[in-house]
Design an enzyme around this catalytic site. Structure first.
Site, PDB file in Angstrom:
ATOM      1  N   ASP A 191      12.224 -43.828  14.113  1.00  0.00           N
ATOM      2  CA  ASP A 191      12.944 -44.561  15.147  1.00  0.00           C
ATOM      3  C   ASP A 191      14.314 -43.913  15.366  1.00  0.00           C
ATOM      4  O   ASP A 191      15.019 -43.603  14.408  1.00  0.00           O
ATOM      5  CB  ASP A 191      13.111 -46.023  14.727  1.00  0.00           C
TER       6      ASP A 191
ATOM      7  N   HIS B  44      24.648 -48.492  23.514  1.00  0.00           N
ATOM      8  CA  HIS B  44      24.301 -49.267  22.326  1.00  0.00           C
ATOM      9  C   HIS B  44      25.245 -48.909  21.179  1.00  0.00           C
ATOM     10  O   HIS B  44      25.748 -49.793  20.464  1.00  0.00           O
ATOM     11  CB  HIS B  44      22.853 -48.975  21.940  1.00  0.00           C
TER      12      HIS B  44
ATOM     13  N   GLU C 102      14.682 -55.533  19.446  1.00  0.00           N
ATOM     14  CA  GLU C 102      15.271 -54.341  20.041  1.00  0.00           C
ATOM     15  C   GLU C 102      14.361 -53.829  21.140  1.00  0.00           C
ATOM     16  O   GLU C 102      13.160 -53.594  20.911  1.00  0.00           O
ATOM     17  CB  GLU C 102      15.522 -53.247  18.995  1.00  0.00           C
TER      18      GLU C 102
ATOM     19  N   GLU D 105      12.851 -51.218  23.292  1.00  0.00           N
ATOM     20  CA  GLU D 105      12.637 -49.777  23.167  1.00  0.00           C
ATOM     21  C   GLU D 105      11.345 -49.354  23.866  1.00  0.00           C
ATOM     22  O   GLU D 105      10.517 -50.182  24.232  1.00  0.00           O
ATOM     23  CB  GLU D 105      12.535 -49.358  21.691  1.00  0.00           C
TER      24      GLU D 105
ATOM     25  N   ARG E 286      19.600 -58.562  11.010  1.00  0.00           N
ATOM     26  CA  ARG E 286      20.968 -58.046  11.019  1.00  0.00           C
ATOM     27  C   ARG E 286      21.741 -58.347   9.727  1.00  0.00           C
ATOM     28  O   ARG E 286      22.630 -57.576   9.358  1.00  0.00           O
ATOM     29  CB  ARG E 286      21.721 -58.611  12.234  1.00  0.00           C
TER      30      ARG E 286
ATOM     31  N   LYS F  71      14.586 -53.189   8.748  1.00  0.00           N
ATOM     32  CA  LYS F  71      13.843 -52.606   9.868  1.00  0.00           C
ATOM     33  C   LYS F  71      12.367 -52.400   9.544  1.00  0.00           C
ATOM     34  O   LYS F  71      11.553 -52.241  10.455  1.00  0.00           O
ATOM     35  CB  LYS F  71      14.447 -51.235  10.223  1.00  0.00           C
TER      36      LYS F  71
ATOM     37  N   THR G 129       7.281 -53.773  13.537  1.00  0.00           N
ATOM     38  CA  THR G 129       7.547 -53.136  14.832  1.00  0.00           C
ATOM     39  C   THR G 129       6.348 -53.419  15.713  1.00  0.00           C
ATOM     40  O   THR G 129       5.215 -53.094  15.336  1.00  0.00           O
ATOM     41  CB  THR G 129       7.742 -51.616  14.674  1.00  0.00           C
TER      42      THR G 129
ATOM     43  N   THR H 114      17.070 -48.475  20.624  1.00  0.00           N
ATOM     44  CA  THR H 114      17.457 -49.522  21.571  1.00  0.00           C
ATOM     45  C   THR H 114      17.966 -48.917  22.873  1.00  0.00           C
ATOM     46  O   THR H 114      18.786 -48.000  22.862  1.00  0.00           O
ATOM     47  CB  THR H 114      18.539 -50.417  20.962  1.00  0.00           C
TER      48      THR H 114
ATOM     49  N   GLU I 172      24.152 -56.924  20.090  1.00  0.00           N
ATOM     50  CA  GLU I 172      25.113 -56.520  21.122  1.00  0.00           C
ATOM     51  C   GLU I 172      25.485 -57.679  22.036  1.00  0.00           C
ATOM     52  O   GLU I 172      26.660 -57.948  22.277  1.00  0.00           O
ATOM     53  CB  GLU I 172      24.520 -55.410  21.986  1.00  0.00           C
TER      54      GLU I 172
END
Length: 419
Positions: free
Chosen positions: A126, A133, A198, A200, A236, A252, A256, A350, A364
């Site tokens: 990734d 970002h 996120e 993507e 986070r 992470k 996914t 992202t 964000e």
């Protein structure tokens, strides 16, 4: 034979698309390869069982038994074929639809099929390649944008075992975090309290890059099979604990999500465009894409939240905003000699823009939960709650200028409680 089904006006799967995926049905539970048109899947094993591909495809060398290729449980065998041969296959499918020569039994309503992981994924990496970002995240992490961001794509190796296909649900992860939820405090172990999505894209490797070799950027197209919508779910608070010294791990690596239909590079070529950012002055020659007008793709992405049966719009962004493009990403990945295999998945990172409605994650958009999003019905959003569902979509074209609309379908996942 059967007339080709009509394509609804809002369908992502038009005649300009011809995506590839893997399906099964209640009457045949064995996964096999398919394409999609409108509200129907096309069982490609059945289509090529009735066809004479050695004639239709010009007797490719070496000869391919396409019926057997498409009866496999992943698309790896097909994706690994030369790009011109895959192009011939796509043209044959399109011609069969236009000429109404697809067998009736090959058409399966999409609402009756189960979607499966389209590729066998050997590796997943990734990237972190959106300047906006990076600009938005740096102040919250107590630092400036690293100098190396401007010289090459940033990337880490993820967990291929945790990639799931939409609409599989996601389990809230557990891990170590600080009791403050930020960078300082006492370490504790428990369920993450700061769950994020996120926005993507992901793209799959077609032609391998042998171990020990690098990749010429002018040949990057030959090594990309196609694109999916990708949600790199993030914790986070776990991430704040893990980032020093080695970066993300459990934060992470737990999930996914990708959309199940792969849109080929060939289908995206009409939407090639110039990237937003020009950074030739800091780009190494091996990363320099010489045809800037076709350096990336105009792909609009959106993120929506479903909470308590109500849908909320969260984000609208575009792949062309990326500072480092997918072509540069795959070349940089291969530059170290690690090798790439057919089916490897690369996430773009992202995709954020400059404006509030273009920010590709809640970290964000809410300033790490400190400035919650406000909706018209009075509800608000900081981080994701159990039961929340995130739906990502991507589209190309607007029907103007002869560029017919195509889409990617959904990447969706519902957040379940930790166990």
């Amino acid at each position: 034979m059967s007339p080709t089904p009509e394509v609804p006006a809002n369908s992502p799967f038009t005649l300009h698309n011809i995506p590839f995926g893997v399906i099964s049905t209640s009457s045949n539970t064995t996964p096999r390869c398919a394409s999609a048109i409108g509200d129907h899947a096309i069982d490609l094993g059945i289509l090529f069982q009735k066809a004479e591909p050695d004639i239709m495809l010009g007797k490719p060398a070496p000869y391919q038994d396409f019926e057997q290729v498409f009866r496999k449980q992943t698309l790896n065998a097909f994706a690994g074929l030369p790009s011109d041969l895959r192009s011939n296959v796509r043209r044959f499918i399109l011609d069969s639809l236009l000429n109404n020569t697809v067998p009736f039994e090959a058409f399966l309503p999409l609402d009756t099929v189960r979607m499966h992981m389209p590729m066998q994924i050997g590796g997943y990496s990734d990237f972190f390649c959106s300047l906006e970002h990076c600009q938005n995240c740096s102040p919250m992490t107590g630092g400036n944008i690293p100098k190396n961001f401007y010289y090459s794509p940033s990337v880490y190796n993820g967990r291929a075992s945790s990639v799931v296909v939409s609409p599989d649900p996601i389990r809230r992860p557990k891990g170590v975090m600080y009791d403050t939820g930020g960078k300082e405090g006492n370490p504790i172990y428990g369920a993450s309290l700061k769950m994020d999505f996120e926005l993507e894209m992901g793209f799959f490797v077609s032609k391998p890059v042998p171990w020990g070799q690098s990749l010429d950027i002018e040949k990057a197209r030959d090594h990309i099979f196609g694109f999916v919508v990708l949600n790199d779910w993030s914790s986070r608070d776990l991430q704040a604990y893990e980032m020093t010294p080695l970066g993300p791990f459990h934060s992470k690596g737990f999930a996914t999500s990708i959309s199940p239909w792969i849109v080929t590079l060939e289908a995206l070529e009409p939407f090639a465009c110039e990237p937003k950012h020009n950074h030739d002055s800091t780009t190494f020659e091996h990363l320099r894409w010489h045809d800037r007008a076709k350096g990336t793709f105009d792909i609009r992405l959106t993120a929506k939240l479903i909470r308590n049966g109500i849908t909320y719009d969260l984000v609208e962004s575009n792949l062309r905003y990326m500072y480092w493009t997918p072509y540069q990403q795959i070349v940089h990945h291969a530059a170290g000699g690690c090798g790439l295999k057919t089916g490897d998945l690369l996430g773009t990172g992202t995709i954020s823009g400059e404006k509030q409605g273009e920010l590709g994650c809640l970290y964000e958009a809410t300033r790490d939960g400190n400035s919650k999003l406000q909706f018209d019905d009075g509800s608000e959003l900081g981080y994701l709650e159990d039961g929340d569902e995130i739906i990502l979509e991507a589209w190309c074209g607007d029907g103007e200028g002869g560029r017919a609309t195509i889409g990617f379908g959904h990447s969706r996942g519902k957040l379940l409680p930790s166990i």
